[in-house]
Design an enzyme around this catalytic site. Structure first.
Site, PDB file in Angstrom:
ATOM      1  N   HIS A   1       0.821  -1.219   0.000  1.00  0.00           N
ATOM      2  CA  HIS A   1       0.000   0.000   0.000  1.00  0.00           C
ATOM      3  C   HIS A   1       0.852   1.266   0.000  1.00  0.00           C
ATOM      4  O   HIS A   1       0.341   2.352   0.233  1.00  0.00           O
ATOM      5  CB  HIS A   1      -0.887   0.030   1.245  1.00  0.00           C
ATOM      6  CG  HIS A   1      -1.727  -1.184   1.426  1.00  0.00           C
ATOM      7  ND1 HIS A   1      -2.558  -1.639   0.440  1.00  0.00           N
ATOM      8  CD2 HIS A   1      -1.857  -2.039   2.474  1.00  0.00           C
ATOM      9  CE1 HIS A   1      -3.174  -2.728   0.884  1.00  0.00           C
ATOM     10  NE2 HIS A   1      -2.755  -2.997   2.103  1.00  0.00           N
TER      11      HIS A   1
ATOM     12  N   HIS B   1      -6.880  -3.990  -1.268  1.00  0.00           N
ATOM     13  CA  HIS B   1      -6.179  -5.267  -1.232  1.00  0.00           C
ATOM     14  C   HIS B   1      -6.326  -6.045  -2.514  1.00  0.00           C
ATOM     15  O   HIS B   1      -5.944  -7.199  -2.585  1.00  0.00           O
ATOM     16  CB  HIS B   1      -6.670  -6.125  -0.064  1.00  0.00           C
ATOM     17  CG  HIS B   1      -6.297  -5.555   1.247  1.00  0.00           C
ATOM     18  ND1 HIS B   1      -7.168  -4.786   1.977  1.00  0.00           N
ATOM     19  CD2 HIS B   1      -5.143  -5.576   1.926  1.00  0.00           C
ATOM     20  CE1 HIS B   1      -6.550  -4.387   3.072  1.00  0.00           C
ATOM     21  NE2 HIS B   1      -5.326  -4.842   3.063  1.00  0.00           N
TER      22      HIS B   1
END
Lengths: 705, 213
Positions: free
Chosen positions: A420, A582
């Site tokens: 991320h 995700h």
């Protein structure tokens, strides 16, 4: 629809040789009347007459503009492939056999049996054809009964439905009587049955019955039929004709020996559609083939590959002028009759609709050993951001801000999986998070590094955990909290839940935390840095989370370094609304739309929950999921700004860029923090981290703040 | 009464790790359909690390399970790290000091692992998680022993039930974890956790069965 303009001339419009009446062409269409006409027709939904008036040209000119625009490729019309195939086959059947009409059901839907789908299609065809005053003849059969069962139309007047043959044994459900009655009932018509057996013992009996006034009257009705619906039986061993009882005691061998290909209303035809004479002719009570061929509308409803020879025979014999079948059968009939152009047409058409798998087997990445990506990233990251953070002891999965924790200050610990970046490590530094726990790709860190972070961040005033609401993170952070509390460090937790489409508002606590983390971290970090108490820090962080709204849209899936394959696929023309960070699939898959339309969908969702009044202030984050470039993010921001200013909502601060990504996912999210005075104040509180510097004394020139 | 020997059976954990490493790609593949596609990678990493530490040590089963549980708990993270970490640690604690493991001890071990998982996770049977494998497997084992089946037979019953449980997740809608955001779209796909759980239980139970004396 794809619109192309050809070299628009800015400002100048008037052309001596231009078409009449185009002097007033709106600027946005350049000087292209084709584009203008297309826009009005396809986008604005105007009629050709209205367009002619708007453009100041004749209707014929509009018509030719629209036709030419398709040839020039200004307008592309695409049809879903399965429907396209069935339409192509229907058109070819109609042309090849000179039919009045043809309806072909796609074979894409295998959830329902073919008989049911043919019945529904046959019902649709009939409902378009039957008019008040008609006499409809109905032959027996399983498919025709299904037509009756699916038929549902507004009542007509004076319609008669008449049985096309005599009756049979009632040992099966689709007898001539029942089939006829079902159709009659569906259209509230008068029902006339033939009250004689379809096949009688002798020619003598046949003549005697037909001489009966009652039966003669029924036959008179039949002879007035202006439409007929019938099925077609094959003579294959599995055909219902063998089990129906219709031809009980009759040696079918006689007809098979003479080359029978199928049976229509109890009459045998050969492969050319010619009537095959046989012992049954003089004993059959029902419509003759000559009579049938004399009826105006002759609707055959049949499908299934075993029926190809029988259907072909019926078509060749001219018994059918409206055909209802399925795509596979239709294509089979055409091929069997030597139509070779069909394959070319189908495949040629399909070329224009890209169905090929556009994904490569492997996505290219900068890698050494795929299993070491996290470790190697951390090597680089710790070296690159040395001024801001350092490992705690020898654990590189737990990093602490160099000048973050201090006595008396609430410690802020954030963390989560990797992939991320710059989340989460980019937000560690003075005025923001004190420590970060780092997991594997998309996977929460274990309790140990989290606990290390908490101890390192603790300044004696307690520690605040802020992280995204995911089952794994919750388990690991909770276990860590227990470990640390045993050492006398009080822990409070705020889970981020800003992804408003991940769960309905009633289940706000169940939502996941995504890019809105950015705002929640910022506010929490500022509160801690201001020296607020643990209670106050927790409360204001909770408030920031409650007032942060994020919606994401993915255009392409991300790929894991270890597999280098897309985690899933998003079709060539699709997008995934509600995508999280995700790479797990989103909430709904939709056709991709323009950037403005996508932003509008996102903002509409946000406005639904955010109770913002005119004059309110917000902070905006337009975030890339990894592979979407800044150029597109600015296009998105442009529309966000328009939507907010239309509501007279002021953007207090904004960030556009990569703030919370999902590896190489193509897509973006929009987060809005609905500010109040306290939040505005905390948002502007100085901070200095690798990624975010706000009002910092020595702001890094490259910082995107 | 059939038993197997705690001290000499540590190799069961090594072969369990081998199976998980072998299935790395498969587990990630099914996880990718409704999850984030890292299940196989993370599981293989944890089991592989534990196997490295255990190789050549001839450690007893209890100690081997404890090593595995600790590695998963402290090194892996995610949701599977703590869940399986707790399960193996509980397994280990229950059979610690038990020289000969009989059906009763085995059942006790399974139940301890199960309550460990339930103490940190909130899933129930039917939520499309590893519990859909684990719970019916344990129940089938207990029922078989209650009916007087031998330990060996009961272990076979356990494996069959675990695999049936795993397959049942195909028809379930995920209620928990990342896949739960998908709602109905999670139908038709195996749950990765239920699949790895079936591998673990099968390897453990087959390992035990072939070592019964």
């Amino acid at each position: 629809m794809a619109l192309k303009t050809s070299s628009p001339r800015k400002g100048g419009i008037s052309r001596a040789n231009g078409p009449e009446g185009l002097d007033s062409i709106p600027l946005r269409y350049g000087d292209d009347p084709y584009v203008w006409a297309c826009w009005l027709y396809y986008e604005d939904g105007m009629t050709q007459g209205e367009i002619a008036e708007a453009m100041g040209v004749s209707r014929a000119t509009v018509n030719s503009y629209l036709a030419d625009a398709r040839e020039k490729g200004i307008v592309n019309i695409s049809i879903e492939p399965a429907r396209l195939a069935s339409l192509t086959i229907a058109q070819e059947l109609k042309r090849h056999f000179g039919l009045a009409d043809c309806l072909v059901v796609p074979n894409d839907d295998n959830t329902r049996p073919l008989i049911g789908r043919l019945g529904a299609a046959g019902a649709q065809a009939l409902s378009k054809m039957i008019k008040s005053g008609d006499t409809l003849a109905v032959a027996w059969g399983r498919t025709v009964l299904s037509v009756g069962e699916h038929l549902d139309m507004a009542p007509l007047q004076d319609v008669t439905v008449v049985q096309a043959t005599g009756g049979t044994t009632a040992s099966f459900a689709y007898t001539p009587e029942l089939t006829t009655a079902a159709v009659a009932r569906a259209i509230s018509a008068r029902c006339v049955n033939i009250t004689a057996p379809a096949i009688v013992a002798s020619a003598q009996m046949h003549d005697m019955l037909l001489a009966e006034p009652l039966i003669r009257e029924q036959f008179d009705t039949l002879s007035r039929a202006n439409r007929i619906v019938f099925g077609i039986s094959s003579l294959r061993p599995n055909s219902t004709i063998h089990t129906s009882g219709f031809f009980e005691s009759v040696p079918l061998q006689h007809y098979l020996a003479k080359g029978a290909a199928g049976v229509l209303a109890g009459r045998f035809i050969d492969e050319r559609g010619r009537h095959i004479a046989g012992p049954l002719d003089d004993r059959t009570i029902g419509i003759s083939l000559e009579m049938l061929r004399g009826i105006g509308t002759r609707v055959a409803v049949a499908g299934g590959f075993d029926k190809v020879p029988a259907l072909l025979a019926a078509l060749r014999g001219g018994y059918v002028n409206v055909l209802v079948t399925d795509a596979a059968t239709g294509a089979g009939i055409l091929r069997a009759d030597g139509v070779t152009s069909l394959d070319g047409k189908l495949s040629q058409r399909q070329k224009s609709t890209p169905v090929a798998n556009a994904y490569r087997t492997h996505v290219k990445k900068f890698l050494n050993n795929p299993n070491d990506v996290v470790e190697e990233m951390l090597d680089g990251l710790i070296a690159a951001h040395k001024p801001y953070l350092q490992p705690i002891g020898n654990s590189r999965r737990a990093l602490v801000a160099r000048n973050g924790p201090r006595p008396g200050k609430v410690g802020l610990v954030i963390g989560g999986g990797t992939g991320h970046e710059p989340c989460f490590v980019g937000y560690v530094g003075k005025g923001l998070a004190d420590a970060v726990a780092i997991g594997n790709i998309f996977s929460s860190p274990p309790p140990d590094p989290i606990a290390k972070c908490a101890v390192a961040a603790s300044g004696g005033a307690g520690v605040l955990f802020v992280y995204g609401n995911y089952a794994g993170d919750v388990m690991n952070f909770e276990m860590a909290a227990e470990l640390v509390e045993e050492q006398g460090i009080p822990i409070r937790t705020v889970l981020t839940t800003d992804d408003i489409v991940s769960s309905p508002v009633e289940d706000k606590e169940g939502r996941r935390g995504v890019a809105g983390n950015f705002f929640v971290f910022k506010v929490a970090g500022a509160a801690c840095d201001r020296g607020m108490t643990l209670d106050e820090c927790e409360a204001v962080t909770r408030k920031a989370n409650d007032r942060t709204y994020t919606v994401g849209v993915a255009l392409e899936s991300c790929s894991m370094p270890q597999t280098r394959r897309h985690n899933f696929e998003i079709g060539p023309d699709d997008m995934e609304l509600g995508m999280g960070i995700h790479g797990e699939p989103g909430v709904s898959r939709e056709r991709i739309r323009t950037a403005d339309e996508i932003v509008d969908t996102i903002m509409d969702n946000i406005f639904k929950e955010m109770k913002a009044e005119p004059g309110d202030r917000v902070a905006v984050l337009v975030n890339s999921f990894g592979a979407t470039p800044l150029m597109e993010l600015y296009i998105l921001f442009r529309r966000v700004e328009q939507r907010l200013s239309a509501k007279n909502i002021t953007i207090e601060a904004n960030w556009v860029g990569h703030y919370c990504t999902s590896l190489d996912m193509v897509g973006a999210s929009i987060s809005i923090l609905h500010l109040d005075r306290q939040l505005t104040d905390l948002l502007h509180h100085p901070c200095q981290t690798a990624i975010l510097s706000i009002n910092a004394p020595e702001t890094d020139g490259a910082a995107r703040g | 009464m059939q038993t197997f020997d705690n001290a000499s059976c540590g190799a069961i954990v090594l072969s369990m790790a081998e199976r998980i490493v072998e299935n790395r790609a498969y587990l990630s593949e099914i996880d990718g359909k409704i999850g984030d596609g890292d299940h196989g990678v993370n599981m293989a990493k944890g089991f592989g690390m534990a196997a490295e530490r255990l190789k050549g040590k001839n450690a007893p089963l209890a100690e081997s399970l404890d090593t595995l549980g600790t590695v998963l708990m402290t090194e892996i993270g995610g949701s599977m790290g703590p869940l399986y970490g707790v399960m193996f640690t509980e397994f280990a604690e229950t059979i610690q000091g038990v020289e000969k493991i009989d059906a009763a001890a085995y059942s006790k071990m399974l139940h301890a692992g199960l309550s460990g998982i339930q103490s940190i996770g909130s899933a129930k049977v039917g939520d499309k998680t590893l519990l859909d494998t684990f719970v019916p497997a344990v129940e089938a084992f207990d029922k078989a022993t209650a009916e007087g089946k031998s330990f060996g037979e009961a272990l076979e019953v356990l494996v069959t039930a675990a695999e049936a449980g795993r397959d049942s997740t195909i028809d379930l809608v995920a209620k928990i974890g990342r896949a739960s955001r998908l709602g109905e779209r999670s139908l038709g796909v195996l749950d990765a956790g239920a699949t790895s759980c079936a591998i673990i239980l099968k390897e453990l139970s087959e390992g035990a069965r072939t070592r019964l004396v």
